[in-house]
Design a protein around this motif. Structure first.
Motif, short mmCIF file in Angstrom:
data_model
loop_
_atom_site.label_atom_id
_atom_site.label_comp_id
_atom_site.label_asym_id
_atom_site.label_seq_id
_atom_site.Cartn_x
_atom_site.Cartn_y
_atom_site.Cartn_z
N UNK A 262 -58.52 10.10 -41.74
CA UNK A 262 -58.09 10.24 -43.14
C UNK A 262 -56.59 10.40 -43.27
N UNK A 263 -55.87 10.28 -42.15
CA UNK A 263 -54.41 10.40 -42.20
C UNK A 263 -53.92 11.83 -42.16
N UNK A 264 -54.82 12.80 -41.98
CA UNK A 264 -54.45 14.22 -41.91
C UNK A 264 -55.16 14.85 -40.72
N UNK A 265 -54.56 15.90 -40.17
CA UNK A 265 -55.23 16.67 -39.13
C UNK A 265 -55.57 18.03 -39.72
N UNK A 266 -56.89 18.31 -39.88
CA UNK A 266 -57.29 19.58 -40.47
C UNK A 266 -57.33 20.66 -39.39
N UNK A 267 -57.75 21.86 -39.77
CA UNK A 267 -57.71 23.00 -38.86
C UNK A 267 -58.56 22.76 -37.62
N UNK B 31 -51.36 10.99 -32.62
CA UNK B 31 -51.87 11.49 -33.89
C UNK B 31 -53.23 10.87 -34.20
N UNK B 32 -53.32 9.54 -34.02
CA UNK B 32 -54.59 8.84 -34.31
C UNK B 32 -55.72 9.34 -33.42
N UNK B 33 -55.36 9.72 -32.18
CA UNK B 33 -56.37 10.20 -31.25
C UNK B 33 -57.04 11.47 -31.76
N UNK B 34 -56.28 12.34 -32.39
CA UNK B 34 -56.83 13.62 -32.82
C UNK B 34 -57.20 13.64 -34.30
N UNK B 35 -56.86 12.59 -35.05
CA UNK B 35 -57.30 12.47 -36.44
C UNK B 35 -58.71 11.89 -36.43
N UNK B 36 -59.67 12.75 -36.16
CA UNK B 36 -61.05 12.32 -35.89
C UNK B 36 -61.67 11.51 -37.00
N UNK B 37 -61.47 11.90 -38.28
CA UNK B 37 -62.11 11.18 -39.40
C UNK B 37 -61.22 10.10 -40.00
#
Length: 521
Positions: free
Chosen positions: A487-492, A479-485
């Protein structure tokens, strides 16, 4: 099953909205007297499971003395010289609502092993003739939160009479075969077909397709598709079998005269060019594999319908996830409906059971058949007791009960407490699953009396599954790998990038690569 008398088995799990007070079932000593219904019992594993279901799910809440029971096991058909089949057909015609367990049509080997005095054919032909069979409705069963083969419901109407199943045949040698028609009105006979047989070994086959009831079939099919938000298609092989043109022509005429405007208004013709579409049976077999989004219905002749619905069952998961509802017409115009599971008696599990081994039978198809038969019996009871307010109350109680039962059944699967075909080796046995659903059903019915209704059930966390074995630390790293910014969320955008990197992003249809879809349970 017909939407006019039953709630759809293809829909999602019912909500927990509290029913009207009069529809709640008494949970003390008093039981609801169930309306008349024909119960046809079979044998082996499905008979065993059905007995448990009646004992644990129905008898605590219903007085079933108005049900008429007929035992169509091979031994009882033999003992009664098949009179029991005749009696069951007559009862079904009189009552109009029938539940049937799977039965055995004994092979020559089974006839010997069971020590039967004669061979018995399938009871289905006698039932279809006796109940003026119009169609066999077969629909996909869906459980909210459980991905099966088709995402949305698929409906099918199989012409219930005619074709190869009632064929006459013989094995003959060289000669000439004449098929001659003798009109009932006394007009001159004429030859339908003449052919010279030149081989020394030939099998000749003669059958007919009665078309008088195709108009009724068309109305049933289009009404169900409208109510289910389904796009209809008609399937034949009329390009080769020219005699099938009449089936298509009748269906098209009924559609154009009575339903086209309604389907167009509902937006259900956008996927098929704005009108009722015909599919050659060869093309239909391919579309059944491709159209996994569902949302379509098909109607076909008897044999084609048999083959195509078997294919639907395999795409969706198995015959246990398909309904089977024979619809016929009584002399007074009322509908006769017989409900059964689409699978057989499950002989392999029965052998295990007799050897004392654990079994895990999924009763979903059996339960949907029971629900359909009970609901239709309640509808007929109201129609035949138009001035009896008690009949309306019983109907509402039965519909509340069957809706609650379906919710209890589906939620048991969703909680990861299903049978082993759904939950893997850690799944419940036949007996434990039926007991668990019975426990949940009792809780749900009792909760309807609470001042505050229970909350709606959302998709449960997979952590509750008995076979949950996920490395959560690795999931957190992913999850952390793809949560680029961070912020604790994965946007579109992050989600899209993740799908591409994991090589699971859906492709456009023109570039889509073939793959085998696996059910996610």
């Amino acid at each position: 099953m017909s939407s006019s008398s039953t709630s759809s088995s293809s829909g999602t799990t019912s909500s927990n909205a509290r029913p009207p007070k009069h529809a709640m079932l008494p949970l003390q000593d008093k039981k609801v007297k169930a309306p008349p219904m024909v119960y046809i019992s079979g044998e082996e594993m499905t008979n065993y499971a059905s007995n448990l279901i009646v004992e644990q799910w129905l008898e605590p809440y219903f007085d079933l003395t108005a049900w008429e029971r007929y035992d169509l096991s091979c031994h009882n058909r033999d003992a009664t010289n098949d009179q029991v089949l005749h009696d069951a057909v007559q009862a079904g015609k009189r009552i109009g609502a029938i539940f049937k367990e799977p039965t055995i049509t004994p092979s020559t080997e089974q006839m010997k092993s069971m020590k039967l005095t004669r061979s018995f054919g399938s009871p289905n032909g006698a039932m279809r003739r006796g109940w003026n069979g119009i169609t066999i409705s077969r629909d996909t069963i869906h459980i909210e939160g459980v991905q099966l083969g088709y995402k949305r419901p698929v409906f099918f109407e199989r012409h219930a009479v005619g074709g190869e199943y009632s064929a006459g045949w013989n094995q003959v040698g060289e000669g000439t075969l004449l098929t001659t028609y003798l009109p009932k009105d006394g007009s001159p006979p004429f030859i339908v077909d003449k052919r010279d047989l030149k081989d020394k070994n030939n099998v000749v086959v003669v059958y007919d397709n009665p078309y008088d009831n195709v108009v009724d079939l068309a109305h049933l099919f289009f009404q169900r598709c409208l109510e289910g938000n389904i796009t209809p298609y008609i399937v034949t092989k009329k390009t080769v079998f020219k005699w099938q043109e009449g089936f298509w022509a009748t269906m098209k005429k009924v559609f154009d005269e009575h339903y086209h405007a309604q389907f167009e208004k509902a937006g259900l013709l956008e996927r098929c060019g704005g009108t009722l579409q015909h599919l050659i049976s060869d093309a239909a077999t391919m579309q059944l594999i491709r159209w996994t989004d569902g949302g379509f219905g098909m109607a076909a002749h008897n044999y084609d319908g048999d083959m195509l619905t078997d294919q639907i069952a395999q795409v969706h998961r198995s015959p246990g996830f398909i309904t089977s509802n024979l619809v016929g017409k009584n002399d007074d115009g009322s509908l006769i409906k017989e409900f059964e599971a689409s699978h057989g008696t499950v002989s392999d599990l029965w052998k295990d059971h007799l050897q004392g081994k654990e079994t895990s039978l999924n009763p979903l198809g059996l339960v949907e058949a029971m629900i359909g038969a009970m609901q239709h019996s309640a509808v007929l009871n109201v129609e035949r007791s138009s001035e009896d307010s008690d009949a309306v109350v019983v109907k509402d109680q039965i519909f509340n009960y069957t809706s609650t039962l379906r919710t209890a059944l589906h939620n048991t699967f969703r909680y990861g407490q299903g049978t082993r075909d759904m939950s893997g080796p850690a799944g419940f046995t036949t007996e434990a699953f039926i007991a668990k659903v019975g426990w949940r059903l009792k809780r749900y019915l009792a909760a309807q009396y609470e001042e505050t209704p229970p909350p709606n059930l959302n998709e449960p966390s997979p952590k509750f599954r008995r076979n949950y074995n996920i490395d959560e630390e690795e999931v957190a790293k992913l999850f952390a790998k793809f949560d680029g910014n961070r912020d604790g969320y994965i946007d579109y955008e992050e989600f899209t990038r993740m799908l591409i990197k994991m090589n699971v992003a859906p492709h456009k249809a023109s570039n889509m690569r073939p793959y085998e879809k696996q059910p996610d349970v």
